[in-house]
Design an enzyme around this catalytic site. Sequence first.
Site, PDB file in Angstrom:
ATOM      1  N   GLU A   7       0.847  -1.206   0.000  1.00  0.00           N
ATOM      2  CA  GLU A   7       0.000   0.000   0.000  1.00  0.00           C
ATOM      3  C   GLU A   7       0.884   1.259   0.000  1.00  0.00           C
ATOM      4  O   GLU A   7       0.845   2.051   0.949  1.00  0.00           O
ATOM      5  CB  GLU A   7      -0.879   0.021   1.262  1.00  0.00           C
ATOM      6  CG  GLU A   7      -1.788  -1.178   1.435  1.00  0.00           C
ATOM      7  CD  GLU A   7      -2.437  -1.221   2.828  1.00  0.00           C
ATOM      8  OE1 GLU A   7      -2.088  -0.376   3.687  1.00  0.00           O
ATOM      9  OE2 GLU A   7      -3.269  -2.095   3.046  1.00  0.00           O
ATOM     10  N   PRO A   8       1.685   1.471  -1.018  1.00  0.00           N
ATOM     11  CA  PRO A   8       2.586   2.637  -0.982  1.00  0.00           C
ATOM     12  C   PRO A   8       1.871   3.937  -1.339  1.00  0.00           C
ATOM     13  O   PRO A   8       0.981   3.955  -2.194  1.00  0.00           O
ATOM     14  CB  PRO A   8       3.613   2.293  -2.073  1.00  0.00           C
ATOM     15  CG  PRO A   8       2.832   1.488  -3.063  1.00  0.00           C
ATOM     16  CD  PRO A   8       1.809   0.705  -2.266  1.00  0.00           C
ATOM     17  N   ARG A  54       2.906  19.650   6.622  1.00  0.00           N
ATOM     18  CA  ARG A  54       3.893  18.717   7.181  1.00  0.00           C
ATOM     19  C   ARG A  54       4.924  19.377   8.109  1.00  0.00           C
ATOM     20  O   ARG A  54       5.208  18.848   9.177  1.00  0.00           O
ATOM     21  CB  ARG A  54       4.592  17.906   6.071  1.00  0.00           C
ATOM     22  CG  ARG A  54       3.626  17.086   5.211  1.00  0.00           C
ATOM     23  CD  ARG A  54       4.332  16.074   4.328  1.00  0.00           C
ATOM     24  NE  ARG A  54       4.917  15.001   5.091  1.00  0.00           N
ATOM     25  CZ  ARG A  54       6.185  14.852   5.344  1.00  0.00           C
ATOM     26  NH1 ARG A  54       7.070  15.702   4.844  1.00  0.00           N
ATOM     27  NH2 ARG A  54       6.623  13.855   6.073  1.00  0.00           N
ATOM     28  N   CYS A 111      -1.569  33.181  10.957  1.00  0.00           N
ATOM     29  CA  CYS A 111      -1.396  33.688  12.321  1.00  0.00           C
ATOM     30  C   CYS A 111      -1.120  32.561  13.310  1.00  0.00           C
ATOM     31  O   CYS A 111      -1.933  32.280  14.194  1.00  0.00           O
ATOM     32  CB  CYS A 111      -2.637  34.465  12.719  1.00  0.00           C
ATOM     33  SG  CYS A 111      -3.000  35.698  11.486  1.00  0.00           S
ATOM     34  N   TYR A 137       0.899  13.830   0.877  1.00  0.00           N
ATOM     35  CA  TYR A 137       0.475  14.495   2.109  1.00  0.00           C
ATOM     36  C   TYR A 137       0.732  16.002   2.046  1.00  0.00           C
ATOM     37  O   TYR A 137       1.010  16.641   3.051  1.00  0.00           O
ATOM     38  CB  TYR A 137       1.150  13.863   3.342  1.00  0.00           C
ATOM     39  CG  TYR A 137       1.029  12.352   3.362  1.00  0.00           C
ATOM     40  CD1 TYR A 137      -0.190  11.748   3.627  1.00  0.00           C
ATOM     41  CD2 TYR A 137       2.121  11.537   3.052  1.00  0.00           C
ATOM     42  CE1 TYR A 137      -0.314  10.366   3.599  1.00  0.00           C
ATOM     43  CE2 TYR A 137       2.006  10.155   3.031  1.00  0.00           C
ATOM     44  CZ  TYR A 137       0.784   9.580   3.315  1.00  0.00           C
ATOM     45  OH  TYR A 137       0.661   8.214   3.283  1.00  0.00           O
TER      46      TYR A 137
END
Length: 404
Positions: free
Chosen positions: A268-269, A307, A338, A367
């Site tokens: 499941e890459p 990230r 902010c 991601y």
Amino acid sequence: MKYINKKLTIEKVNLEKIAKNFNTPTYCYSYNQLKNNVINFKKNFKTFSPLICFAIKSNTNINIIREIKKFGLGADVVSMGELMIAIKAGINPKKIVFSGVGKTSSEIEYAIDKKILLINAESKSEIKEIERIAKLKKKKINVGIRFNPNTDAKTLSQISTGKKENKFGVNNKTFLELVNYCRNSKNINLRCLSVHIGSQILDFKPYVQMLKTIQNIISKTNYKFEFVDLGGGMGIAYDNKNKKLNYKKYNFAIKKFLKVVKTKIIFEPGRSIVGDIGTLISKVIYIKESAKKNFIILDAAMNDLMRPALYGAAHKILPSVKSTIKAKKTYEFVGPICESTDKFTTINKFQKLKEKDLVAICDVGAYGMSLSSNYNLRPKAIELLIKGSKIKVIKKRQKHKDLM
Ligand code: LLP
């Protein structure tokens, strides 16, 4: 992505041209890099031809999923939305696996109706819920059980999933109980053992450890698993210091495992397929120097790329036009949001930049957009797919009116 005549270029298109035509911040994906990643992934494990199920969560753009489908990959999904988009992109349900610790009854029903390959259950309660729904529908459903091998993936703690304190999968005792439970169920067809120990894994040794643990538990069941789903997690090199995962050694360990356990492997890459295909182009809005710190304020922010703020993850930043003039100071690259965590990286002696210059934030294909949000009511960036000199808009930039 490389410099051609000092201009940073994705395939045959330079960043300046993209920014001029589409404005910034902009997500760009390279088709050729995607193709190479899929070819290389297949090549790394070609001796046992695994079923490769792309982890949709890493990049949910339907045009990217469609391209991945054309290379013959299946999908790993974790929600109704992901299952819907995988099917809409044309992925054969017989190549779709459904993971996740909290599948709702309606998600399970939908997965059953779509006749997907496997629902990978993660608890006793979930197995019973699948069985209840299957009974109502008078069906026998293909399931996997996610096993928690208590293996340290040696990655960031936030993206580690295979240790006993993590919420994922079931422990040895429950696994053995569930295998027996499924053996006697009229509505459950247990076909798979699944694992996923974490993400951004660069050391092959945790995988070897994981395989040993699986081999051991399978030997205690006396059950024939048609599939062993090893999950994803293969890391990529985000900076020049990052070492690379040794695929040869991982492949070797799997081949050794397959000599004892006769089964078909599923992967499941996510990141290893799409991580390095994406670049976020951003413009310097202001440069602000203060007594203590100096800031390069970009028009991309943590809502576009979460990230760094969420995991302290490092992404390389490159100037769109290369020069040899170095800045004398250290600059923090930040966004306009902010929050003090709205910061990408700190670089000492970066090339001298001025306001309105463009930079590329690298390796954001996994991601990146999929974790983005509208925080501070900022519209989401446009997404482009680049193939040679062709640019295709694969998602329009959100407009403020979409958010009102
Ligand atoms: N399978 C399962 C069950 C997963 O939970 C994941 C990722 C994958 C496959 C794909 O893993 P990959 O090959 O992409 O490492 N947001 C984090 C990553 C979270 C990963 C969650 N699960 C990040 O930005 O690094």
